[in-house]
Scaffold this active site. Structure first.
Site, short mmCIF file in Angstrom:
data_model
loop_
_atom_site.label_atom_id
_atom_site.label_comp_id
_atom_site.label_asym_id
_atom_site.label_seq_id
_atom_site.Cartn_x
_atom_site.Cartn_y
_atom_site.Cartn_z
N SER A 124 4.46 30.57 15.32
CA SER A 124 3.55 30.92 14.24
C SER A 124 3.91 32.28 13.65
CB SER A 124 2.14 30.98 14.83
OG SER A 124 1.26 31.61 13.94
N TYR A 148 -4.25 33.90 21.60
CA TYR A 148 -3.50 32.80 20.98
C TYR A 148 -2.10 33.29 20.57
CZ TYR A 148 -1.71 29.74 17.34
OH TYR A 148 -0.87 28.95 16.57
N LYS A 152 1.86 32.38 22.03
CA LYS A 152 3.05 31.97 21.25
C LYS A 152 4.24 32.89 21.55
CE LYS A 152 1.37 28.40 19.15
NZ LYS A 152 1.84 27.06 19.54
#
Ligand code: NAD
Ligand code: UFG
Length: 336
Positions: A124, A148, A152
């Site tokens: 992302s 989050y 990643k």
């Protein structure tokens, strides 16, 4: 040979499965349906006229993974499965690390044991944190501001270590910018649970009358009109990027990282305006406080992906708006 698509029942996964089937690639979807619905499978079949092979299960389930790798001849894995709600990740961080980081570790261990070493990973633009300048190149420094994003980043680093330890792996880290839109048939699209966190599904739910008005999170950023700027990319363009990444992996590039974005940023007010023009629907909104953790501007320099993958996002903002709206109108309650 087949491709294993983890998280293939989800938003980006389902659109990618359609594109894979349309180039006659065999696909097996593994999804635990924690954020998706079985109903998507029939919709995919209705678009492609091909049967979907679906396994309901978890990437944390090692035995299940072994049995799948024994049953099917996989040559590659596209790994979408993951949890993605930034706010929720602050509340239940361990769940995010277990699912996103440990889940990927588990998947890679099983892949290695079955000598399947081609992996496309859903990363992302969040890994760029708050960039010093835009457009963002792949070489920019990375950081994270929430669990989050950190999950990643951890996976990216873990995969880089894996590659360093065994260069026979081929791994594409795809850093997505902001996917919106839906398949032009209006039969598959984004179906968030509860009140949407993201801008586009919020706008379409206001338009369809499910929500009263949009809150614009801050109009005092240093941007064209004070509202946040993002690089919105049509989900079908993103899906094509995965096909190109798979092709690339066949040429054994090792570890590669690509931005998948359009290179064009739009503000929240520009998005509202563009939706209204494309659909004729008014979007009532109010300016509210900034959302914690949001940044002013984020858009890609997509040149590296353009050159290396021979891929470019082709769909216009108007198409993104029209397709999002068609999906929302046809499916006011998502897949329910
Ligand atoms: P999504 O929630 O629609 O799809 C993810 C799918 O994975 C869901 O169907 C869910 O049921 C499944 N899943 C989750 N955990 C699983 C597990 N342990 N085992 C098996 N299946 C599991 O999300 P999406 O928007 O399609 O995103 C796909 C990937 O792309 C995610 O990894 C996400 O973090 C990443 N990503 C998304 C965006 C975005 O804005 N949508 C942006 C950047 C990156
Ligand atoms: N926004 C509003 N009102 C809303 C929702 C969003 O004004 O109700 C604004 C945000 O402040 C931001 C823009 O609209 O300026 C886009 O917000 P989104 O929530 O749609 O997207 P983000 O860029 O914040 O985050 C998304 C994903 C993240 C991912 C990131 C980068 O949700 O998971 O893109 O890829 F990390």
């Amino acid at each position: 040979m087949a491709t294993l698509v983890t998280g293939g029942a989800g938003y980006i996964g389902s659109h990618t499965v359609v594109e894979l089937q349309q180039i006659n690639q065999d696909v097996v979807i593994l999804d635990n349906l924690s954020n998706s619905s079985k109903a998507v499978l029939k919709r995919i079949e209705s678009i492609t006229n091909k049967a979907v092979t679906f396994v309901e299960g978890d990437i944390l389930d090692t035995e299940l993974l072994h049995s799948l790798f024994k049953q099917y001849q996989f040559d590659s894995v596209i790994h979408f499965a993951g949890l993605k709600a930034v706010g929720e990740s602050n509340e239940i961080p361990l769940h995010y690390y277990k699912n996103n980081v440990y889940g990927t570790l588990n998947l890679c261990e099983v892949m290695a044991q079955h000598s399947v070493k081609n992996l496309v990973f859903s990363s992302s633009a969040t890994v760029y944190g708050d960039p010093e300048t835009v457009p963002i190149k792949e070489s920019f420094p990375t950081s994270a501001t929430n669990p989050y994003g950190r999950s990643k980043l951890m996976v990216e680093e873990m995969l880089a270590d894996l590659y360093r330890s065994d260069p026979s792996w081929n791994i594409a880290l795809l850093r997505y910018f902001n996917p919106i839109g839906a398949h032009e048939s209006g039969t598959i699209g984004e179906a968030p649970n509860g009140i949407p966190n993201n801008l586009m599904p919020y706008i379409t739910q206001v338009a369809v009358g499910k929500l009263k008005q949009l809150s614009v999170f801050g109009n005092d950023y240093n941007t064209i009109d004070g509202t946040g700027v993002r690089d919105y990319i049509h989900v079908v363009d993103l899906a094509h990027g995965h096909l190109k990444a798979l092709e690339k992996l066949n040429s054994q590039p090792g570890l590669v990282t690509y931005n998948l974005g359009t290179g064009q940023g739009y503000s929240v007010l520009q998005m509202i305006n563009s939706f209204e023009k494309a659909t004729g629907q008014a979007i009532p909104y109010q300016i509210s406080a900034r959302r914690a953790g949001d940044i002013a501007e984020c858009y890609a320099d997509p040149q590296f992906a353009n050159q290396e993958l021979n891929w470019t996002a082709t769909k216009s903002l108007v198409e993104m708006m029209e397709d999002s709206w068609r999906w929302q109108q046809n499916n006011p309650n998502g897949y329910q």
